[in-house]
Motif scaffolding. Structure first.
Motif, PDB file in Angstrom:
ATOM      1  N   LYS A 147       0.807  -1.131   0.041  1.00 37.90           N
ATOM      2  CA  LYS A 147       0.037  -0.085  -0.048  1.00 37.90           C
ATOM      3  C   LYS A 147       0.983   1.442  -0.022  1.00 37.90           C
ATOM      4  O   LYS A 147       1.777   1.430   0.652  1.00 37.90           O
ATOM      5  N   ILE A 148       0.554   2.269  -0.882  1.00 41.29           N
ATOM      6  CA  ILE A 148       1.123   3.437  -0.980  1.00 41.29           C
ATOM      7  C   ILE A 148       0.134   4.544  -0.349  1.00 41.29           C
ATOM      8  O   ILE A 148      -0.885   4.772  -0.990  1.00 41.29           O
ATOM      9  N   LEU A 149       0.548   5.397   0.529  1.00 39.77           N
ATOM     10  CA  LEU A 149      -0.258   6.347   1.036  1.00 39.77           C
ATOM     11  C   LEU A 149       0.287   7.743   0.688  1.00 39.77           C
ATOM     12  O   LEU A 149       1.183   8.016   0.755  1.00 39.77           O
ATOM     13  N   ASP A 150      -0.685   8.562  -0.038  1.00 40.73           N
ATOM     14  CA  ASP A 150      -0.422   9.931  -0.654  1.00 40.73           C
ATOM     15  C   ASP A 150      -0.999  10.799   0.151  1.00 40.73           C
ATOM     16  O   ASP A 150      -1.982  11.050   0.068  1.00 40.73           O
ATOM     17  N   ILE A 151      -0.273  11.509   0.929  1.00 42.39           N
ATOM     18  CA  ILE A 151      -0.892  12.467   2.119  1.00 42.39           C
ATOM     19  C   ILE A 151      -0.773  13.778   1.335  1.00 42.39           C
ATOM     20  O   ILE A 151       0.330  14.505   1.031  1.00 42.39           O
ATOM     21  N   GLY A 152      -1.929  14.338   1.152  1.00 43.94           N
ATOM     22  CA  GLY A 152      -2.020  15.845   0.601  1.00 43.94           C
ATOM     23  C   GLY A 152      -2.088  15.515  -0.863  1.00 43.94           C
ATOM     24  O   GLY A 152      -1.353  16.223  -1.654  1.00 43.94           O
ATOM     25  N   CYS A 153      -2.616  14.591  -1.399  1.00 39.75           N
ATOM     26  CA  CYS A 153      -2.606  14.029  -2.846  1.00 39.75           C
ATOM     27  C   CYS A 153      -3.096  15.023  -4.012  1.00 39.75           C
ATOM     28  O   CYS A 153      -2.696  15.012  -5.113  1.00 39.75           O
ATOM     29  N   GLY A 154      -4.041  15.922  -3.548  1.00 42.05           N
ATOM     30  CA  GLY A 154      -4.935  16.692  -4.488  1.00 42.05           C
ATOM     31  C   GLY A 154      -5.200  16.125  -5.619  1.00 42.05           C
ATOM     32  O   GLY A 154      -6.281  15.235  -5.339  1.00 42.05           O
ATOM     33  N   ASN A 155      -5.123  16.267  -6.842  1.00 40.59           N
ATOM     34  CA  ASN A 155      -5.343  15.326  -8.011  1.00 40.59           C
ATOM     35  C   ASN A 155      -4.773  14.103  -8.230  1.00 40.59           C
ATOM     36  O   ASN A 155      -4.825  13.679  -9.440  1.00 40.59           O
ATOM     37  N   SER A 156      -3.884  13.610  -7.184  1.00 43.12           N
ATOM     38  CA  SER A 156      -3.094  12.337  -7.572  1.00 43.12           C
ATOM     39  C   SER A 156      -2.183  12.483  -8.670  1.00 43.12           C
ATOM     40  O   SER A 156      -2.187  11.448  -9.699  1.00 43.12           O
ATOM     41  N   PRO A 157      -1.419  13.505  -8.788  1.00 38.50           N
ATOM     42  CA  PRO A 157      -0.585  13.535 -10.104  1.00 38.50           C
ATOM     43  C   PRO A 157       0.453  12.469 -10.227  1.00 38.50           C
ATOM     44  O   PRO A 157       0.810  12.354 -11.581  1.00 38.50           O
ATOM     45  N   TYR A 158       0.856  11.676  -9.196  1.00 39.66           N
ATOM     46  CA  TYR A 158       1.892  10.540  -9.360  1.00 39.66           C
ATOM     47  C   TYR A 158       1.221   9.386  -9.137  1.00 39.66           C
ATOM     48  O   TYR A 158       2.069   8.257  -9.089  1.00 39.66           O
ATOM     49  N   GLU A 159       0.121   9.036  -9.190  1.00 41.59           N
ATOM     50  CA  GLU A 159      -0.698   7.668  -9.102  1.00 41.59           C
ATOM     51  C   GLU A 159      -0.310   6.914 -10.264  1.00 41.59           C
ATOM     52  O   GLU A 159      -0.208   5.844 -10.258  1.00 41.59           O
ATOM     53  N   HIS A 160       0.008   7.696 -11.259  1.00 36.93           N
ATOM     54  CA  HIS A 160       0.074   6.627 -12.655  1.00 36.93           C
ATOM     55  C   HIS A 160       1.540   5.959 -12.610  1.00 36.93           C
ATOM     56  O   HIS A 160       1.654   5.413 -13.428  1.00 36.93           O
ATOM     57  N   LEU A 161       2.490   6.669 -11.630  1.00 31.48           N
ATOM     58  CA  LEU A 161       3.683   5.883 -11.453  1.00 31.48           C
ATOM     59  C   LEU A 161       3.910   4.611 -10.659  1.00 31.48           C
ATOM     60  O   LEU A 161       4.638   3.953 -10.525  1.00 31.48           O
ATOM     61  N   VAL A 162       2.613   4.434  -9.862  1.00 31.05           N
ATOM     62  CA  VAL A 162       2.492   3.413  -8.873  1.00 31.05           C
ATOM     63  C   VAL A 162       2.395   2.013  -9.721  1.00 31.05           C
ATOM     64  O   VAL A 162       1.487   2.092 -10.792  1.00 31.05           O
ATOM     65  N   ASN A 163       3.194   1.020  -9.586  1.00 31.50           N
ATOM     66  CA  ASN A 163       3.093  -0.156 -10.242  1.00 31.50           C
ATOM     67  C   ASN A 163       1.900  -1.097  -9.809  1.00 31.50           C
ATOM     68  O   ASN A 163       1.312  -0.875  -8.772  1.00 31.50           O
ATOM     69  N   ALA A 164       1.655  -2.088 -10.648  1.00 29.73           N
ATOM     70  CA  ALA A 164       0.581  -2.827 -10.529  1.00 29.73           C
ATOM     71  C   ALA A 164       0.489  -3.624  -9.258  1.00 29.73           C
ATOM     72  O   ALA A 164      -0.636  -4.122  -8.741  1.00 29.73           O
ATOM     73  N   GLN A 165       1.675  -3.971  -8.590  1.00 26.54           N
ATOM     74  CA  GLN A 165       1.539  -4.615  -7.325  1.00 26.54           C
ATOM     75  C   GLN A 165       1.172  -3.625  -6.311  1.00 26.54           C
ATOM     76  O   GLN A 165       1.221  -4.225  -4.852  1.00 26.54           O
ATOM     77  N   CYS A 166       1.150  -2.398  -6.538  1.00 24.49           N
ATOM     78  CA  CYS A 166       0.599  -1.511  -5.282  1.00 24.49           C
ATOM     79  C   CYS A 166      -0.883  -1.087  -5.371  1.00 24.49           C
ATOM     80  O   CYS A 166      -1.426  -1.223  -6.323  1.00 24.49           O
ATOM     81  N   GLU A 167      -1.387  -0.899  -4.019  1.00 25.54           N
ATOM     82  CA  GLU A 167      -2.662  -0.301  -3.810  1.00 25.54           C
ATOM     83  C   GLU A 167      -2.352   1.208  -3.325  1.00 25.54           C
ATOM     84  O   GLU A 167      -1.625   1.772  -2.676  1.00 25.54           O
TER      85      GLU A 167
END
Length: 120
Positions: A49-69
């Protein structure tokens, strides 16, 4: 918390226009380029699991690989920045309602300068 400073929106590159905008930022904004370059390399190697604190529009979510939530959280006031991210959960800015050690990675980019008490 209302702010006078409104940074340039950092959106995920999920449309042609936003891809061009993101590419423009990578070319002309050294901070965005450095963040993107380092996060891309770092997140490829992660799982869990990757927790993005203060993510806004989640601009870096597309960098998370398929093995992650990916889990994005932000304060209700993020709407003041004109973000409209339907996939995130809201928190009070200080207390994260998740069990200790329940995430593998915590992201917190371009956030602390907006927090009145970052040490908390």
């Amino acid at each position: 918390m209302a702010e006078d400073f409104q940074p340039i929106r950092n959106d995920p590159p999920n449309s042609l226009f936003l891809k061009l905008k993101f590419l423009f930022r990578l070319i002309f904004d050294f901070q965005t380029f450095t963040l993107y370059k380092d996060l891309r390399k770092f997140l490829k190697q992660k799982s869990g699991k990757i927790l993005d604190i203060g993510c806004g529009n989640s601009p870096y979510e597309h960098l998370v690989n398929a093995q992650c939530e990916y889990i994005g959280i932000d304060i209700e006031g993020q709407k003041d920045f004109k973000y409209d991210n339907k996939k995130i959960s809201y928190f009070d800015g200080e207390n994260i309602s998740m069990p200790d050690e329940s995430v593998s990675v915590i992201l917190c980019t371009e956030v602390l300068e907006h927090v009145p008490r970052p040490e908390k």
